[in-house]
Design a protein around this motif. Structure first.
Motif, short mmCIF file in Angstrom:
data_model
loop_
_atom_site.label_atom_id
_atom_site.label_comp_id
_atom_site.label_asym_id
_atom_site.label_seq_id
_atom_site.Cartn_x
_atom_site.Cartn_y
_atom_site.Cartn_z
N ASN A 52 0.84 -1.22 0.00
CA ASN A 52 0.00 0.00 0.00
C ASN A 52 0.87 1.26 0.00
N THR A 53 2.06 1.19 0.57
CA THR A 53 2.99 2.32 0.52
C THR A 53 3.52 2.50 -0.90
N ALA A 54 3.79 1.39 -1.58
CA ALA A 54 4.21 1.46 -2.98
C ALA A 54 3.11 2.08 -3.84
N GLN A 55 1.87 1.70 -3.58
CA GLN A 55 0.74 2.27 -4.33
C GLN A 55 0.65 3.77 -4.07
N ALA A 56 0.84 4.18 -2.82
CA ALA A 56 0.79 5.61 -2.49
C ALA A 56 1.92 6.36 -3.20
N ALA A 57 3.10 5.76 -3.30
CA ALA A 57 4.22 6.40 -3.99
C ALA A 57 3.89 6.61 -5.46
N VAL A 58 3.29 5.61 -6.08
CA VAL A 58 2.93 5.73 -7.50
C VAL A 58 1.82 6.76 -7.68
N ARG A 59 0.89 6.82 -6.74
CA ARG A 59 -0.16 7.86 -6.82
C ARG A 59 0.46 9.25 -6.72
N LEU A 60 1.49 9.39 -5.88
CA LEU A 60 2.20 10.68 -5.81
C LEU A 60 2.83 11.03 -7.15
N LEU A 61 3.45 10.05 -7.79
CA LEU A 61 4.03 10.29 -9.12
C LEU A 61 2.95 10.68 -10.12
N SER A 62 1.80 10.08 -10.00
CA SER A 62 0.68 10.43 -10.88
C SER A 62 0.23 11.87 -10.61
N ALA A 63 0.15 12.23 -9.33
CA ALA A 63 -0.25 13.60 -8.97
C ALA A 63 0.79 14.61 -9.47
N ARG A 64 2.03 14.20 -9.54
CA ARG A 64 3.10 15.08 -10.05
C ARG A 64 3.15 15.12 -11.58
N GLY A 65 2.34 14.27 -12.22
CA GLY A 65 2.31 14.25 -13.67
C GLY A 65 3.43 13.45 -14.31
N ARG A 66 4.07 12.58 -13.53
CA ARG A 66 5.19 11.80 -14.05
C ARG A 66 4.75 10.46 -14.63
N VAL A 67 3.64 9.91 -14.13
CA VAL A 67 3.11 8.65 -14.64
C VAL A 67 1.60 8.78 -14.78
N HIS A 68 1.04 7.91 -15.61
CA HIS A 68 -0.42 7.80 -15.64
C HIS A 68 -0.75 6.35 -15.31
N ILE A 69 -1.79 6.19 -14.53
CA ILE A 69 -2.17 4.87 -14.05
C ILE A 69 -3.32 4.36 -14.91
N LYS A 70 -3.12 3.17 -15.47
CA LYS A 70 -4.16 2.52 -16.27
C LYS A 70 -4.76 1.41 -15.42
N ALA A 71 -6.07 1.44 -15.28
CA ALA A 71 -6.75 0.42 -14.48
C ALA A 71 -6.40 -0.97 -14.98
N ASN A 72 -6.10 -1.86 -14.07
CA ASN A 72 -5.76 -3.26 -14.36
C ASN A 72 -4.55 -3.43 -15.28
N SER A 73 -3.74 -2.39 -15.42
CA SER A 73 -2.59 -2.47 -16.32
C SER A 73 -1.31 -1.97 -15.67
N GLY A 74 -1.42 -1.05 -14.73
CA GLY A 74 -0.23 -0.52 -14.06
C GLY A 74 -0.02 0.95 -14.33
N ALA A 75 1.15 1.42 -13.94
CA ALA A 75 1.51 2.83 -14.09
C ALA A 75 2.54 2.95 -15.21
N TYR A 76 2.33 3.90 -16.09
CA TYR A 76 3.20 4.11 -17.24
C TYR A 76 3.82 5.50 -17.16
#
Length: 130
Positions: A52-76
């Motif tokens: 869940n901490t890893a998920q929160a880190a990726v959400r932070l990257l998404s909020a920063r505009g560095r990645v986009h999260i695709k449902a059931n596919s991961g973060a790109y």
């Protein structure tokens, strides 16, 4: 859990530290544009943190505009950093505050139970002395 190698002076939540490290890896070209980041499980294992901490880190990257999260596919990784959507960062902070409040409540409940047990033990000891 704490990731190994984190400076003792860095008191930010692990999700923020890991997001910074992942962002540095993106900037260094370890994770190229349009390619996925490692899975949450892999990030958790690599950094010694909970999933869940890893998920929160990726959400932070998404909020920063560095990645986009695709449902059931991961973060790109994004081709170019995008500006966060209005309120995205605030929602992330609100989520962190809610999580911290729950942790504080859990600790408080646990502490109250320990205090109750100590009181029972002390009462038991004083009743044996009589």
């Amino acid at each position: 859990m704490e990731e190994s190698g984190a400076p003792v002076s860095d008191r930010r939540h692990a999700s923020h530290r890991v997001a910074d490290q992942l962002e540095a890896a993106i900037d260094a070209g370890k994770y190229p544009p349009d390619r996925p980041l490692p899975s949450y499980r892999r990030i958790a294992n690599d950094y010694g943190i909970a999933i869940n901490t890893a998920q929160a880190a990726v959400r932070l990257l998404s909020a920063r505009g560095r990645v986009h999260i695709k449902a059931n596919s991961g973060a790109y990784v994004c081709n170019e950093p995008r500006a966060p959507a209005p309120g995205e960062e605030l929602r992330e902070i609100q989520t962190d505050v809610a999580r911290l409040r729950k942790q504080l409540n859990d600790v408080s409940t646990g502490l109250a139970e320990v205090e109750r047990r100590v009181d029972e033990a002390m009462n038991h000891l004083t009743s044996e002395d009589k």
